[in-house]
Every structure is written in C-alpha cells, then in structure tokens.
Scaffold this active site. Sequence first.
Site, PDB file in Angstrom:
ATOM      1  N   LYS A 177       0.877  -1.179   0.000  1.00  0.00           N
ATOM      2  CA  LYS A 177       0.000   0.000   0.000  1.00  0.00           C
ATOM      3  C   LYS A 177       0.909   1.222   0.000  1.00  0.00           C
ATOM      4  CE  LYS A 177      -1.846   3.032   2.022  1.00  0.00           C
ATOM      5  NZ  LYS A 177      -1.625   4.457   1.656  1.00  0.00           N
ATOM      6  N   GLU A 252       9.007   1.634  11.533  1.00  0.00           N
ATOM      7  CA  GLU A 252      10.099   2.609  11.409  1.00  0.00           C
ATOM      8  C   GLU A 252       9.438   3.983  11.405  1.00  0.00           C
ATOM      9  OE1 GLU A 252      11.958   5.306  10.382  1.00  0.00           O
ATOM     10  OE2 GLU A 252      12.411   4.512   8.387  1.00  0.00           O
ATOM     11  N   CYS A 286      13.549  10.062   7.465  1.00  0.00           N
ATOM     12  CA  CYS A 286      13.386   9.508   8.813  1.00  0.00           C
ATOM     13  C   CYS A 286      14.677   9.684   9.610  1.00  0.00           C
ATOM     14  CB  CYS A 286      12.999   8.048   8.737  1.00  0.00           C
ATOM     15  SG  CYS A 286      13.975   7.105   7.575  1.00  0.00           S
ATOM     16  N   GLU A 382       9.808  15.848  15.858  1.00  0.00           N
ATOM     17  CA  GLU A 382      10.194  15.660  14.456  1.00  0.00           C
ATOM     18  C   GLU A 382       9.472  16.708  13.615  1.00  0.00           C
ATOM     19  OE1 GLU A 382      11.042  11.907  11.687  1.00  0.00           O
ATOM     20  OE2 GLU A 382       8.920  12.112  12.143  1.00  0.00           O
TER      21      GLU A 382
END
Length: 480
Positions: A177, A252, A286, A382
């Site tokens: 997906k 992750e 990331c 973040e």
Amino acid sequence: MLPDIPFDPSQLLIGGQWRDPSDTLALTNPSDGSDLARIAKGTAAEVDLAVQAAQDALDGDWSSFTAAERGRVLTRLGQLVLENVEFLTTLESLDVGKPTTQARADAVALARYCEFYGGAVDKLLGQTIPYLNGYTVYTLREPHGVTGHIVPWNYPMQIIGRSVGAALAMGNACVLKPAEDACLTALMFAYLAEQAGLPAGALNVVPGLGREAGAALAGHPGVQHLSFTGSVATGAMVQQAAGANVVPVTLELGGKSPQIVFEDADLEAALPFLVNAGLQNAGQTCSASSRILVHSSRFDEVATRMGDAYRAKRIGPANTDPDIGPLINATQRDRVMAFLDGASDLPVLAEASISPDLPQGHYVPARLFGPVKPDHRLAQQEIFGPVQVIIPFETEDEAVAIANGTDYGLVASIWTKDGARQMRLAKRLKSGQVFINNYGAGGGVELPFGGIGKSGHGREKGFEALYGFSTLKTVAAFHG
Ligand code: TXE
C-alpha cells in the site's frame, strides 16, 4: 506532465491483473501544484482481493521457487531497475518533488536492494543444535506468508526495496500500500517485477488512502506480517490493528537524530554531513539529522560555517535539480511553517529563502537555529522539513544526556578523533545506528536499520531483514 507510462497509473495490480479501481484520487506534483494523474483510491474490498491473491500465489507456484530461483528473479529485477533508472528518476522526481540527483540515488538504491537480497537469500543458513543423545535438531527459516507493506511518500523506492525486496527474497507474497501522495514508482516496480518473472500475486499493489486501504491492510486477518514506515501516531494504530490478529509488525517511525561535534572534531570533514544530513530531501527523511550538538568551544565556528552553507543552498522545482525541493503536500508545508512561525523566540543563524519567482509548489525556507536549549519544541519534535537546531554542550556526559534526551532513537553520529570516546559513546548512545566520523555511511543497503523508543522496532536492511521477514522453525528428530 507525466512521461508515457507502460501501464495505467490509475489501476491496481492484484493477482497479476491490472484492474480498474472502484474509485480514484488526484495525484499532485509538489513542485507546482499541478495534477499529475489519477490514482486508485483502494477500498477494503480491494485490499481483501489483494490479500487473497497473495495467498493464492503462496498456495500455487510461488512457494515452489527455491531460494536460488527467488534470488534469480530479484537479481533480474535489479537489472531491470538499473535499465530504467532514468525513467524511475523522472517519476519519483515528479511525484515526490525530489531533486533529480536525489531521486536518481534512490532508484540506484532500489536496484541495489534487489541485487543484495537476490544474492543473499540462498546464503541464509539454519543451525544444527547439539542436544540430547538420540536427537538431531536443526532450524528452518520459513516465510511468514502474506506480508503487508505500508509505505510513506518520502523515499518510496528505498523503502519498497528494503521491505518488499527482503520479503520476496524470503518467499513471502506481498501486498503493498504505497502512500496516496506518491505511488508511481511503486506501480512501476511491480510492473518491472512482472517482467522479471515474479509469478502473479506474489506482489500486489493497492494505492489508496491510509485510513481506508492502509487501515484495511493493517487489520486484515489474512496478513501474517506487517511492515510500516511513517508517523508515530499511525504506527501505533497499525500495531494495534495487527495486535488484534497477533501479527508481528516492523515499525520505522522517524527520529530526532543528533550529530555530536566534540572539541577535537575535524570540521572540514564533518561540515557537509552536518548540513546535508539535515537538508537532504528537504528534511523529509526519517534519519534526518535535525539536532547538531556542538562543544561550546566550537559553537561559533560551526554556526558560521553551517550558516554559510545554508545561504548557498538553492530551493526550487525538482526538475531543476536544486539542493532543496518542495515538501510533499500542503499539509506538510503548513506543519513545517507552524514550527517556524512558533519559533520566534529562537535566534536564527541562517536561512535559505524562497524566491518569489517559484511556481505554486509546497516550498518552505530552510532555517538554522542556534543556540537552542535541548528541551525546546524544535529540539524535541520531528519537524520533517529543512530545519536544524544547534545545541551547545560542555561535557561528554552532557552531550550523551542531550543526545539521548528525546523520545526517539534512530541514528546518531559522533565527530571526534578520540578513539576511546568513540567506543564509549557508541555504547552509550540510545540509537539503532551510530556513526563515527561520518553520518549514514552512504545509506548502505547492507547495514541493519531501525530504531528504539518512538523510532520504532524491528530491523530492515542488511541480512537482518531476511530474519525479520521470516519465521524460525525448530525441528527435533529422535532417532535413538
Ligand atoms: O504520515 P502517516 P503522514 C512522519 C513525519 C510527518 C508525519 C506525518 O513526521 O510529518 O509523519 O506524515 C498510511 N492505517 N513521517 O501523515 O499518516 C499512509 O497512507 C494504515 C515519518 O504522511 O504515518 C501512508 O502510506 N495506514 C516517516 C503511510 O501510512 C495508514 C515517513 C504514512 O502516513 C493509516 C512519513 C492508517 N490509519 C511521515 N493512516 C518516516 N519514518 O520516514 C495513514 N496510513
């Protein structure tokens, strides 16, 4: 404008058939806000069909492939990816807004994942275990079965390579997906996989919204393993959904990765890493290094030199191959601008600004702040944009406490010539990867990758992923 694509990008790939979806979504070019294509808005029913098709592949031909045969398919796929690097680069650059050079590096990395897992899978050995008299005991590595892969928009090719590549190598059948914001290279990868001889149903692709297609895949009882890369909040939901089916999950979830510059650091060597690890892919990485911890004796020097580098960065549309492209969508742009607007209390050291001549894309300025306190919002959360903070420190213990002082733990790096300090900090830093006098080590496909804390759990990349995408069976034979 899209180049000619050898398949209809609005279709789904299920069981080797390119099928019309029940509904579609618009795909936007982040560089200028124009419509690129219509893509499938996959539904729970279509996810269900894809999971069934994957199970059918496992019940059929795919399970009869030996490790060497699976390796050969992946190696061929890697070759086809290499032959199509420029095309994949164009698609990714248009779809993600990624500067051409960076998109090309991702396409080459995708090929490398296929080569690596194609070459590694028939070298993965089990164990024989010394046990009681009269027994022979050994272990077998077996695929989980149907694996679900929920992929974000920031590095589609790399993330597909590291998760789908390893899962296929181990003989799983995959339902992928991709993100609603970027799915063209996922479809192209599946198209090339067909050409490489992957049997129908071994890789199915259902683009669509996260809350619809993504949620359906995460909670599907026919899925035996899930791999997710994305936000902490969505990762937690995916884990909960998988938990209801008692299914393992690899998560992750990004980070707030520090680079620590000690008083004896070779700044000449460090500088490109300090800046580029924060600005690559417009900070939408990331493992972006968003915190630069600097010994106070070097603060002015680092601030000046990083500032000069920021002012030289060019922001522009992806196809002009700038240093920094647009962000993926308006939501991400607004999110990053909210961080910047909310940081008026912080000293700005330098900025790469947006030219008024830019098209109507999702651009934000790149900004370097410092000195910043370690508990400031910009040093804790973040941001996922081209924003870095410099945090001064006095002692090694303080540097470790600051580096370890967020919810995350994905990547960290140390810049020092002191060998003992290197070894000490490699142990003390709470992080899935630690780099000494570099950052990222070139992104090595061979290097196990994943986080601790809110950065997630499980490891992808390297041999480690082959363990993650398989399950271990112990066989104990009594023969007297
Ligand atoms: O992420 P989401 P978004 C972080 C980064 C960014 C923030 C938000 O901080 O600013 O997340 O980005 C699918 N069930 N990262 O909103 O929602 C979705 O369709 C199942 C870090 O884009 O996590 C997409 O395919 N799936 C990061 C994928 O999850 C769902 C990369 C990621 O989307 C779902 C991206 C649901 N309920 C963002 N909802 C990294 N670690 O590199 C969404 N999805």
